[in-house]
Design a protein around this motif. Structure first.
Motif: not given
Length: 232
Positions: A44-48
């Motif tokens: 989730g963090i890389p995608l965000s």
């Protein structure tokens, strides 16, 4: 009134004496939710960061879709995962239905959009001057991304903790895909529901008290992080 008081006394006794069954249920709950949180955070963090810092077609649609999925009904997620993992489903050959792994999958699906949406909000909320200053100093795109993520760390941590609170309190999805099997897939929320139906209020109350303390701890940590982020 006496029976209620007696129930609370027995519940606290189970907690204080570190009842084996109680500890096993608590450990499994923390294990399943923890693994689901790690997976959703790692993705989730890389995608965000991509959603917050890059431009690409359908970006607004992806953001809107992610925000919509924050309110996914757990039973719908459970039904979807059940269909996928059932014998007649596309992933039935893996034999994951009614296992802790199936519960992890369901909770990951629930936690993922929360992590992405809240972390995305934190990243886009970073002062644009920081990005401009990094570019001026000759930083690479990767270094710029890391700098912005560090600046948004308090908001990101808040998003991760909020996702953990969501999955810890979830019951519908894991009940469907886990089957609530004693000693194997029985977690705190499903046990509370089962033991209440059976009239075994001592164990249900003990787990409810533990769950409340965990929820309180999560909210205290979330408040401290948000407070620290505001005065940063």
């Amino acid at each position: 009134m006496d029976s209620i008081t007696e129930g609370f006394i027995k519940a606290f006794h189970l907690i204080i004496t570190l009842n084996t069954d109680l500890l096993g249920i608590i450990f499994l709950s923390l294990k399943v939710s923890g693994i689901a949180l790690v997976i959703s955070t790692a993705i989730g963090i890389p995608l965000s960061a991509v959603l917050g810092l890059k431009r690409f077609p359908a970006k607004d649609f992806v953001i809107s879709l992610t925000n919509t999925f924050m309110g996914l009904p757990p039973v719908v997620v459970g039904l979807f995962v059940y269909i996928m993992l059932s014998r007649s489903g596309p992933l039935g050959f893996m034999g994951l239905l009614y296992t802790p792994s199936a519960m992890v999958i369901a909770q990951t699906i629930l936690a993922f959009p929360i992590v992405v949406s809240l972390c995305h909000s934190a990243i886009v909320g970073v002062d644009p001057i920081i990005r401009q200053a990094s570019m001026t100093l000759g930083a690479t795109p990767f270094q710029i991304t890391i700098t912005i993520i560090k600046e948004a760390r308090y908001g990101i941590m808040s998003g991760v903790i909020a996702a953990f609170g969501r999955v810890m309190a979830e019951v519908g999805a894991i009940l469907i895909v886990g089957g609530n099997i004693a000693g194997y897939t029985r977690v705190m929320t499903t046990t509370i529901a089962l033991e209440t139906d059976k009239g075994n209020f001592e164990l249900a109350l003990a787990l409810g008290i533990v769950l409340l303390f965990i929820s309180m701890a999560v909210n205290i940590v979330l408040h401290l992080i948000q407070k620290k982020g505001m005065v940063k």
